[in-house]
Design an enzyme around this catalytic site. Structure first.
Site, PDB file in Angstrom:
ATOM      1  N   LYS A 108      41.652  30.065  36.101  1.00  0.00           N
ATOM      2  CA  LYS A 108      40.835  31.050  35.378  1.00  0.00           C
ATOM      3  C   LYS A 108      41.319  32.478  35.646  1.00  0.00           C
ATOM      4  O   LYS A 108      41.429  33.278  34.723  1.00  0.00           O
ATOM      5  CB  LYS A 108      39.345  30.939  35.783  1.00  0.00           C
ATOM      6  CG  LYS A 108      38.739  29.572  35.507  1.00  0.00           C
ATOM      7  CD  LYS A 108      37.236  29.547  35.781  1.00  0.00           C
ATOM      8  CE  LYS A 108      36.855  29.749  37.229  1.00  0.00           C
ATOM      9  NZ  LYS A 108      37.254  28.636  38.127  1.00  0.00           N
TER      10      LYS A 108
ATOM     11  N   ARG B 134      27.713  30.048  36.417  1.00  0.00           N
ATOM     12  CA  ARG B 134      27.986  28.851  37.207  1.00  0.00           C
ATOM     13  C   ARG B 134      26.751  27.973  37.351  1.00  0.00           C
ATOM     14  O   ARG B 134      26.839  26.913  37.982  1.00  0.00           O
ATOM     15  CB  ARG B 134      28.442  29.269  38.599  1.00  0.00           C
ATOM     16  CG  ARG B 134      29.955  29.192  38.845  1.00  0.00           C
ATOM     17  CD  ARG B 134      30.193  29.690  40.255  1.00  0.00           C
ATOM     18  NE  ARG B 134      31.426  29.286  40.849  1.00  0.00           N
ATOM     19  CZ  ARG B 134      32.517  30.031  40.904  1.00  0.00           C
ATOM     20  NH1 ARG B 134      32.573  31.200  40.292  1.00  0.00           N
ATOM     21  NH2 ARG B 134      33.574  29.606  41.561  1.00  0.00           N
TER      22      ARG B 134
ATOM     23  N   ARG C 115      47.620  27.953  46.983  1.00  0.00           N
ATOM     24  CA  ARG C 115      47.183  29.347  46.807  1.00  0.00           C
ATOM     25  C   ARG C 115      46.798  29.976  48.142  1.00  0.00           C
ATOM     26  O   ARG C 115      46.986  31.174  48.336  1.00  0.00           O
ATOM     27  CB  ARG C 115      45.993  29.390  45.829  1.00  0.00           C
ATOM     28  CG  ARG C 115      45.543  30.790  45.475  1.00  0.00           C
ATOM     29  CD  ARG C 115      44.549  30.799  44.347  1.00  0.00           C
ATOM     30  NE  ARG C 115      43.205  30.434  44.755  1.00  0.00           N
ATOM     31  CZ  ARG C 115      42.157  30.324  43.929  1.00  0.00           C
ATOM     32  NH1 ARG C 115      42.326  30.538  42.625  1.00  0.00           N
ATOM     33  NH2 ARG C 115      40.963  30.018  44.375  1.00  0.00           N
TER      34      ARG C 115
ATOM     35  N   ARG D 149      42.543  33.612  51.334  1.00  0.00           N
ATOM     36  CA  ARG D 149      41.136  33.200  51.182  1.00  0.00           C
ATOM     37  C   ARG D 149      40.820  32.024  52.094  1.00  0.00           C
ATOM     38  O   ARG D 149      41.419  30.952  51.948  1.00  0.00           O
ATOM     39  CB  ARG D 149      40.849  32.828  49.719  1.00  0.00           C
ATOM     40  CG  ARG D 149      40.700  34.032  48.817  1.00  0.00           C
ATOM     41  CD  ARG D 149      40.478  33.632  47.381  1.00  0.00           C
ATOM     42  NE  ARG D 149      39.329  32.755  47.177  1.00  0.00           N
ATOM     43  CZ  ARG D 149      38.866  32.396  45.998  1.00  0.00           C
ATOM     44  NH1 ARG D 149      39.450  32.848  44.898  1.00  0.00           N
ATOM     45  NH2 ARG D 149      37.825  31.594  45.896  1.00  0.00           N
TER      46      ARG D 149
ATOM     47  N   ARG E 293      33.329  22.969  47.385  1.00  0.00           N
ATOM     48  CA  ARG E 293      33.350  23.786  46.155  1.00  0.00           C
ATOM     49  C   ARG E 293      33.452  22.884  44.921  1.00  0.00           C
ATOM     50  O   ARG E 293      32.803  23.149  43.903  1.00  0.00           O
ATOM     51  CB  ARG E 293      34.525  24.772  46.200  1.00  0.00           C
ATOM     52  CG  ARG E 293      34.289  25.888  47.214  1.00  0.00           C
ATOM     53  CD  ARG E 293      35.574  26.631  47.541  1.00  0.00           C
ATOM     54  NE  ARG E 293      36.084  27.406  46.428  1.00  0.00           N
ATOM     55  CZ  ARG E 293      37.342  27.854  46.343  1.00  0.00           C
ATOM     56  NH1 ARG E 293      38.205  27.570  47.306  1.00  0.00           N
ATOM     57  NH2 ARG E 293      37.722  28.568  45.308  1.00  0.00           N
TER      58      ARG E 293
HETATM   59  P1  AMP Z   1      35.771  32.181  42.739  1.00  0.00           P
HETATM   60  O1  AMP Z   1      36.553  33.404  43.060  1.00  0.00           O
HETATM   61  O2  AMP Z   1      35.323  32.134  41.319  1.00  0.00           O
HETATM   62  O3  AMP Z   1      36.481  30.920  43.180  1.00  0.00           O
HETATM   63  O4  AMP Z   1      34.421  32.251  43.602  1.00  0.00           O
HETATM   64  C1  AMP Z   1      34.456  32.243  45.014  1.00  0.00           C
HETATM   65  C2  AMP Z   1      33.060  32.046  45.555  1.00  0.00           C
HETATM   66  O5  AMP Z   1      32.229  33.146  45.167  1.00  0.00           O
HETATM   67  C3  AMP Z   1      32.315  30.810  45.087  1.00  0.00           C
HETATM   68  O6  AMP Z   1      32.663  29.656  45.833  1.00  0.00           O
HETATM   69  C4  AMP Z   1      30.866  31.229  45.305  1.00  0.00           C
HETATM   70  O7  AMP Z   1      30.528  31.179  46.677  1.00  0.00           O
HETATM   71  C5  AMP Z   1      30.909  32.699  44.906  1.00  0.00           C
HETATM   72  N1  AMP Z   1      30.630  32.886  43.466  1.00  0.00           N
HETATM   73  C6  AMP Z   1      31.488  33.338  42.520  1.00  0.00           C
HETATM   74  N2  AMP Z   1      30.907  33.378  41.317  1.00  0.00           N
HETATM   75  C7  AMP Z   1      29.636  32.924  41.483  1.00  0.00           C
HETATM   76  C8  AMP Z   1      28.548  32.699  40.602  1.00  0.00           C
HETATM   77  N3  AMP Z   1      28.632  32.945  39.279  1.00  0.00           N
HETATM   78  N4  AMP Z   1      27.392  32.226  41.136  1.00  0.00           N
HETATM   79  C9  AMP Z   1      27.277  31.980  42.454  1.00  0.00           C
HETATM   80  N5  AMP Z   1      28.277  32.143  43.343  1.00  0.00           N
HETATM   81  C10 AMP Z   1      29.454  32.620  42.864  1.00  0.00           C
END
Ligand code: AMP
Length: 193
Positions: free
Chosen positions: A14, A89, A128, A134, A146
């Site tokens: 994404k 989400r 990654r 991360r 996740r």
């Molecule tokens: P990402 O960078 O999209 O992989 O998100 C990393 C982490 O941020 C996720 O595992 C969640 O802990 C948190 N996070 C990101 N977007 C959301 C969302 N829309 N709702 C809740 N938690 C989020």
């Protein structure tokens, strides 16, 4: 406006594809994960709260995430459109986004969902981790959580957009350019209001 939800499990691509789409279509990229990480770096209260969930691979609570996202949209009065990356989400987030956009007299144009199998996702995330720094990419247990959270809480959001006729599944396996070309084709066959 062209408002795209770029959807898919962790590691589906994404973030990478968002960068390509914003350049081509002149959109604003809103990644809730990136915004949370910027807050963690800046040691804000929001960052501290978000970190306690992100470190475990859990979702940050809806109320916090929704108000943060709305504030980011509000800052961009001049936007031609948005790519929502990692949001919504949950079903509550999807409902809130529709309600919020309708007040702004706009709506989601389409959901583009990158489809990638679980073992490929795990390989990509571990790979990654070598460069992303991360912690949630580096630990196989957190990665599994996740993916489980995605399957349980996030995958049902696709049904919400399918019911509105806005869902488009995109094969997420191939080169970055091949996948971008599939996304461009999907966008160009979508009518924009
Ligand atoms: P990402 O960078 O999209 O992989 O998100 C990393 C982490 O941020 C996720 O595992 C969640 O802990 C948190 N996070 C990101 N977007 C959301 C969302 N829309 N709702 C809740 N938690 C989020």
């Amino acid at each position: 406006m062209l408002n795209i939800v770029l959807f898919g499990p962790p590691g589906a691509g994404k973030g990478t594809q968002s960068e390509i789409l914003i350049a081509k279509y002149n959109l604003i990229h809103l990644s809730t994960g990136d915004i949370f990480r910027a807050n963690i770096k800046g040691e804000t209260e929001l960052g501290k709260l978000a970190k306690s969930y992100m470190d475990k691979g859990e979702l940050v609570p809806d109320s916090v995430t929704i108000s943060m996202l709305q504030a980011e949209v509000e800052k961009r009065e001049d936007a031609k459109g948005f790519i929502f990356d990692g949001f919504p989400r949950t079903s509550a987030q999807a409902n809130a986004l529709d309600a919020f956009l309708s007040i702004k007299q706009t709506s989601i144009t389409c959901m583009l969902a990158l489809e990638v199998g679980e073992s490929e996702l795990k390989d990509r995330l571990l790979n990654r981790a070598k460069t992303s720094g991360r912690a949630d990419d580096a630990d196989p247990n957190i990665i599994q959580n996740r993916i489980d959270v995605y399957n349980r809480e996030t995958a049902p959001v696709a049904e919400y957009y399918k019911a509105q006729g806005k869902y488009k599944g995109i094969d997420g396996i191939g080169s970055i350019e091949e996948i971008s070309a599939r996304l461009f084709a999907a966008i160009e066959t979508t009518s924009v209001s």
